[in-house]
Design a protein around this motif. Structure first.
Motif, PDB file in Angstrom:
ATOM      1  N   LYS A  57      11.411  -8.977   3.470  1.00  0.00           N
ATOM      2  CA  LYS A  57      11.433  -7.764   2.770  1.00  0.00           C
ATOM      3  C   LYS A  57      12.899  -7.675   2.039  1.00  0.00           C
ATOM      4  CE  LYS A  57      12.134  -4.968   6.538  1.00  0.00           C
ATOM      5  NZ  LYS A  57      11.439  -4.086   7.477  1.00  0.00           N
ATOM      6  N   ALA A  58      13.958  -8.273   2.621  1.00  0.00           N
ATOM      7  CA  ALA A  58      15.181  -8.302   2.013  1.00  0.00           C
ATOM      8  C   ALA A  58      15.924  -9.606   1.962  1.00  0.00           C
ATOM      9  CB  ALA A  58      16.072  -7.272   3.010  1.00  0.00           C
ATOM     10  N   ASN A  90      10.770  -9.707  -1.805  1.00  0.00           N
ATOM     11  CA  ASN A  90      11.996  -8.902  -2.578  1.00  0.00           C
ATOM     12  C   ASN A  90      12.115  -9.428  -3.885  1.00  0.00           C
ATOM     13  OD1 ASN A  90      14.644 -10.602  -2.439  1.00  0.00           O
ATOM     14  ND2 ASN A  90      13.620 -10.823  -0.294  1.00  0.00           N
ATOM     15  N   ASN A 133       6.370  -7.343  -3.263  1.00  0.00           N
ATOM     16  CA  ASN A 133       7.696  -6.587  -3.249  1.00  0.00           C
ATOM     17  C   ASN A 133       7.177  -5.035  -3.097  1.00  0.00           C
ATOM     18  OD1 ASN A 133      10.211  -5.014  -5.276  1.00  0.00           O
ATOM     19  ND2 ASN A 133      10.241  -5.605  -3.036  1.00  0.00           N
TER      20      ASN A 133
END
Length: 199
Positions: A57-58, A90, A133
């Motif tokens: 996610k990052a 992401n 995302n």
């Protein structure tokens, strides 16, 4: 023009995190097994299997970053992966993969159900990466809302702390904590002793 698949060398990238995003994703050994079968079926040469247990996610996953560097050095020019969302959830990592594919640094990405090539329409991959995302963004919003609702009802969040136990008699979302009769008084006594400052 597409390079012949048999001339491409592949990194197999498998990822699973403990986050809610991965609840339905196969385990890493399962991903490896299925993707090796897929590679054998299509005659794809795997030069290395790269495993990561971290959320996408990052930006900042070490194994993903290592793979990108090795692709740029020419150690491989293809990726075999369970689904495109294993590579990125992401926009930074998604943009990196998309750009490397458009520039033919990556000549082919093979997932369990789809192939991606440099001369493909970029819209399909962009939409899939964007959906991955957005899923993470929605999940974060929904999780925060759920935590607030539990707090408003007076329920604690997470696994019961020492001295308490989870109340499994109620349905999910409405479970609180119960006093652990075996440990509560002991924990209370330990904390009271600690607060005297003598320990």
């Amino acid at each position: 023009m597409k390079a012949p698949i048999r001339e491409i060398r592949y990194f197999m990238y498998v990822r699973k995190s403990s986050d809610a995003e991965d609840r339905q994703v196969q385990s890493i050994p399962d991903q490896i097994k299925v993707l090796k079968e897929l590679a054998n079926e299509h005659g794809l040469e795997i030069v290395d299997v790269l495993q990561e247990s971290m959320s996408a996610k990052a930006p900042g996953r070490p194994v993903f970053t290592e793979m990108v560097g090795r692709l740029n050095k020419g150690e491989a020019d293809g990726i075999i992966v369970w689904k495109i969302n294993r590579l990125a959830r992401n926009p930074v990592d998604g943009g990196t993969i998309s750009w490397m594919l458009q520039q033919s640094v990556i000549k082919h990405i093979q997932t369990y159900g789809r192939s991606y090539f440099p001369d493909d329409n970029v819209l399909i991959m962009s939409v899939e990466l964007g959906m991955a995302n957005q899923y993470v963004r929605d999940l974060s919003t929904d999780t925060k809302r759920g935590i607030r609702e539990r707090a408003d009802k007076g329920y604690p969040n997470g696994v019961a702390t020492i001295g308490f136990r989870n109340d499994l008699s109620k349905e999910r979302g409405n479970r609180g904590w119960l006093v652990d009769q075996d440990r509560f008084l002991l924990v209370k006594q330990l904390l009271e002793l600690y607060l005297t400052g003598r320990y």
